[in-house]
Design a protein around this motif. Sequence first.
Motif, PDB file in Angstrom:
ATOM      1  N   VAL A  47       3.158 -40.846  22.583  1.00 57.11           N
ATOM      2  CA  VAL A  47       2.614 -39.578  22.113  1.00 57.11           C
ATOM      3  C   VAL A  47       3.753 -38.757  21.535  1.00 57.11           C
ATOM      4  O   VAL A  47       4.782 -38.566  22.176  1.00 57.11           O
ATOM      5  N   VAL A  48       3.567 -38.298  20.292  1.00 55.92           N
ATOM      6  CA  VAL A  48       4.574 -37.476  19.630  1.00 55.92           C
ATOM      7  C   VAL A  48       3.949 -36.146  19.224  1.00 55.92           C
ATOM      8  O   VAL A  48       2.744 -36.044  19.020  1.00 55.92           O
ATOM      9  N   THR A  49       4.781 -35.123  19.105  1.00 59.07           N
ATOM     10  CA  THR A  49       4.324 -33.810  18.671  1.00 59.07           C
ATOM     11  C   THR A  49       4.732 -33.612  17.221  1.00 59.07           C
ATOM     12  O   THR A  49       5.899 -33.736  16.875  1.00 59.07           O
ATOM     13  N   VAL A  50       3.738 -33.321  16.361  1.00 57.16           N
ATOM     14  CA  VAL A  50       3.958 -33.158  14.936  1.00 57.16           C
ATOM     15  C   VAL A  50       3.606 -31.720  14.558  1.00 57.16           C
ATOM     16  O   VAL A  50       2.613 -31.177  15.035  1.00 57.16           O
ATOM     17  N   THR A  51       4.409 -31.108  13.696  1.00 53.76           N
ATOM     18  CA  THR A  51       4.119 -29.767  13.214  1.00 53.76           C
ATOM     19  C   THR A  51       3.464 -29.870  11.841  1.00 53.76           C
ATOM     20  O   THR A  51       4.032 -30.461  10.924  1.00 53.76           O
ATOM     21  N   LYS A  52       2.250 -29.310  11.717  1.00 49.89           N
ATOM     22  CA  LYS A  52       1.516 -29.317  10.458  1.00 49.89           C
ATOM     23  C   LYS A  52       1.173 -27.884  10.084  1.00 49.89           C
ATOM     24  O   LYS A  52       0.995 -27.033  10.941  1.00 49.89           O
ATOM     25  N   MET A  53       1.049 -27.653   8.792  1.00 53.84           N
ATOM     26  CA  MET A  53       0.648 -26.340   8.315  1.00 53.84           C
ATOM     27  C   MET A  53      -0.877 -26.297   8.281  1.00 53.84           C
ATOM     28  O   MET A  53      -1.517 -27.132   7.656  1.00 53.84           O
ATOM     29  N   VAL A  54      -1.454 -25.311   8.971  1.00 53.40           N
ATOM     30  CA  VAL A  54      -2.902 -25.180   9.077  1.00 53.40           C
ATOM     31  C   VAL A  54      -3.312 -23.865   8.425  1.00 53.40           C
ATOM     32  O   VAL A  54      -2.677 -22.832   8.630  1.00 53.40           O
ATOM     33  N   GLU A  55      -4.385 -23.913   7.625  1.00 53.16           N
ATOM     34  CA  GLU A  55      -4.862 -22.716   6.950  1.00 53.16           C
ATOM     35  C   GLU A  55      -5.732 -21.901   7.902  1.00 53.16           C
ATOM     36  O   GLU A  55      -6.677 -22.421   8.496  1.00 53.16           O
ATOM     37  N   LYS A  56      -5.399 -20.606   8.049  1.00 54.95           N
ATOM     38  CA  LYS A  56      -6.154 -19.717   8.933  1.00 54.95           C
ATOM     39  C   LYS A  56      -6.536 -18.475   8.162  1.00 54.95           C
ATOM     40  O   LYS A  56      -5.870 -18.072   7.223  1.00 54.95           O
ATOM     41  N   SER A  57      -7.646 -17.858   8.587  1.00 55.00           N
ATOM     42  CA  SER A  57      -8.045 -16.615   7.948  1.00 55.00           C
ATOM     43  C   SER A  57      -7.147 -15.493   8.436  1.00 55.00           C
ATOM     44  O   SER A  57      -6.653 -15.502   9.553  1.00 55.00           O
ATOM     45  N   GLY A  58      -6.928 -14.537   7.588  1.00 61.59           N
ATOM     46  CA  GLY A  58      -6.055 -13.419   7.948  1.00 61.59           C
ATOM     47  C   GLY A  58      -5.944 -12.475   6.778  1.00 61.59           C
ATOM     48  O   GLY A  58      -6.766 -12.483   5.864  1.00 61.59           O
ATOM     49  N   GLY A  59      -4.939 -11.670   6.800  1.00 66.86           N
ATOM     50  CA  GLY A  59      -4.751 -10.731   5.709  1.00 66.86           C
ATOM     51  C   GLY A  59      -5.581  -9.474   5.915  1.00 66.86           C
ATOM     52  O   GLY A  59      -6.082  -9.199   7.015  1.00 66.86           O
ATOM     53  N   PHE A  60      -5.795  -8.739   4.844  1.00 70.37           N
ATOM     54  CA  PHE A  60      -6.523  -7.479   4.904  1.00 70.37           C
ATOM     55  C   PHE A  60      -7.993  -7.702   5.223  1.00 70.37           C
ATOM     56  O   PHE A  60      -8.693  -8.415   4.511  1.00 70.37           O
ATOM     57  N   LEU A  61      -8.468  -7.154   6.312  1.00 69.41           N
ATOM     58  CA  LEU A  61      -9.856  -7.262   6.788  1.00 69.41           C
ATOM     59  C   LEU A  61     -10.292  -8.712   7.001  1.00 69.41           C
ATOM     60  O   LEU A  61     -11.472  -9.028   6.980  1.00 69.41           O
ATOM     61  N   GLY A  62      -9.359  -9.600   7.152  1.00 64.37           N
ATOM     62  CA  GLY A  62      -9.678 -11.005   7.405  1.00 64.37           C
ATOM     63  C   GLY A  62     -10.194 -11.736   6.187  1.00 64.37           C
ATOM     64  O   GLY A  62     -10.805 -12.794   6.300  1.00 64.37           O
ATOM     65  N   LEU A  63      -9.983 -11.169   4.999  1.00 65.58           N
ATOM     66  CA  LEU A  63     -10.512 -11.780   3.782  1.00 65.58           C
ATOM     67  C   LEU A  63      -9.587 -12.844   3.196  1.00 65.58           C
ATOM     68  O   LEU A  63     -10.043 -13.787   2.572  1.00 65.58           O
ATOM     69  N   GLY A  64      -8.300 -12.693   3.385  1.00 62.79           N
ATOM     70  CA  GLY A  64      -7.352 -13.651   2.815  1.00 62.79           C
ATOM     71  C   GLY A  64      -7.141 -14.847   3.737  1.00 62.79           C
ATOM     72  O   GLY A  64      -7.639 -14.910   4.856  1.00 62.79           O
ATOM     73  N   LYS A  65      -6.439 -15.807   3.224  1.00 65.66           N
ATOM     74  CA  LYS A  65      -6.096 -16.979   4.041  1.00 65.66           C
ATOM     75  C   LYS A  65      -4.587 -17.131   4.026  1.00 65.66           C
ATOM     76  O   LYS A  65      -3.922 -16.819   3.050  1.00 65.66           O
ATOM     77  N   ARG A  66      -4.051 -17.645   5.131  1.00 61.52           N
ATOM     78  CA  ARG A  66      -2.621 -17.868   5.227  1.00 61.52           C
ATOM     79  C   ARG A  66      -2.376 -19.195   5.925  1.00 61.52           C
ATOM     80  O   ARG A  66      -3.216 -19.682   6.676  1.00 61.52           O
ATOM     81  N   LYS A  67      -1.239 -19.766   5.652  1.00 62.67           N
ATOM     82  CA  LYS A  67      -0.871 -21.028   6.303  1.00 62.67           C
ATOM     83  C   LYS A  67       0.061 -20.721   7.460  1.00 62.67           C
ATOM     84  O   LYS A  67       0.970 -19.914   7.335  1.00 62.67           O
ATOM     85  N   GLN A  68      -0.215 -21.387   8.576  1.00 60.95           N
ATOM     86  CA  GLN A  68       0.563 -21.154   9.794  1.00 60.95           C
ATOM     87  C   GLN A  68       0.910 -22.503  10.414  1.00 60.95           C
ATOM     88  O   GLN A  68       0.070 -23.399  10.480  1.00 60.95           O
ATOM     89  N   PRO A  69       2.161 -22.670  10.883  1.00 59.25           N
ATOM     90  CA  PRO A  69       2.512 -23.950  11.521  1.00 59.25           C
ATOM     91  C   PRO A  69       1.821 -24.110  12.871  1.00 59.25           C
ATOM     92  O   PRO A  69       1.664 -23.147  13.626  1.00 59.25           O
ATOM     93  N   GLN A  70       1.356 -25.316  13.149  1.00 53.39           N
ATOM     94  CA  GLN A  70       0.694 -25.605  14.422  1.00 53.39           C
ATOM     95  C   GLN A  70       1.174 -26.970  14.899  1.00 53.39           C
ATOM     96  O   GLN A  70       1.258 -27.917  14.123  1.00 53.39           O
ATOM     97  N   GLN A  71       1.479 -27.049  16.173  1.00 52.21           N
ATOM     98  CA  GLN A  71       1.952 -28.317  16.739  1.00 52.21           C
ATOM     99  C   GLN A  71       0.755 -29.116  17.248  1.00 52.21           C
ATOM    100  O   GLN A  71      -0.084 -28.607  17.994  1.00 52.21           O
ATOM    101  N   ILE A  72       0.694 -30.386  16.843  1.00 55.08           N
ATOM    102  CA  ILE A  72      -0.413 -31.282  17.183  1.00 55.08           C
ATOM    103  C   ILE A  72       0.170 -32.523  17.833  1.00 55.08           C
ATOM    104  O   ILE A  72       1.141 -33.093  17.345  1.00 55.08           O
ATOM    105  N   ARG A  73      -0.450 -32.966  18.937  1.00 54.31           N
ATOM    106  CA  ARG A  73      -0.014 -34.186  19.614  1.00 54.31           C
ATOM    107  C   ARG A  73      -0.772 -35.367  19.040  1.00 54.31           C
ATOM    108  O   ARG A  73      -1.993 -35.324  18.923  1.00 54.31           O
ATOM    109  N   GLN A  74      -0.032 -36.419  18.660  1.00 60.21           N
ATOM    110  CA  GLN A  74      -0.632 -37.608  18.085  1.00 60.21           C
ATOM    111  C   GLN A  74      -0.069 -38.849  18.760  1.00 60.21           C
ATOM    112  O   GLN A  74       1.050 -38.836  19.252  1.00 60.21           O
TER     113      GLN A  74
END
Length: 77
Positions: A47-74
């Motif tokens: 089992v290894v831990t990989v960091t991937k960029m995941v798109e999440k909602s955010g920004g002004f009033l939650g209308l924009g989208k932003r990419k955030q790093p997230q660690q995933i076990r594979q």
Amino acid sequence: MSQDHREIKIFRNTYELPTFGGEELGKLHQQIQARQAIIKTGEIEEVVTVTKMVEKSGGFLGLGKRKQPQQIRQKKT
């Protein structure tokens, strides 16, 4: 003979063997299964831990989208 050993008689011979159970037995069972899989397939799985960029909602009033790093076990062979 201590508490963690038990005498077992097989045919005419008596052996003093360690006794275990519960968590120790579970760990041993997992180790045996992992080793059998390695012997059967010839591959080691880990089992290894990989960091991937995941798109999440955010920004002004939650209308924009932003990419955030997230660690995933594979699992990797």
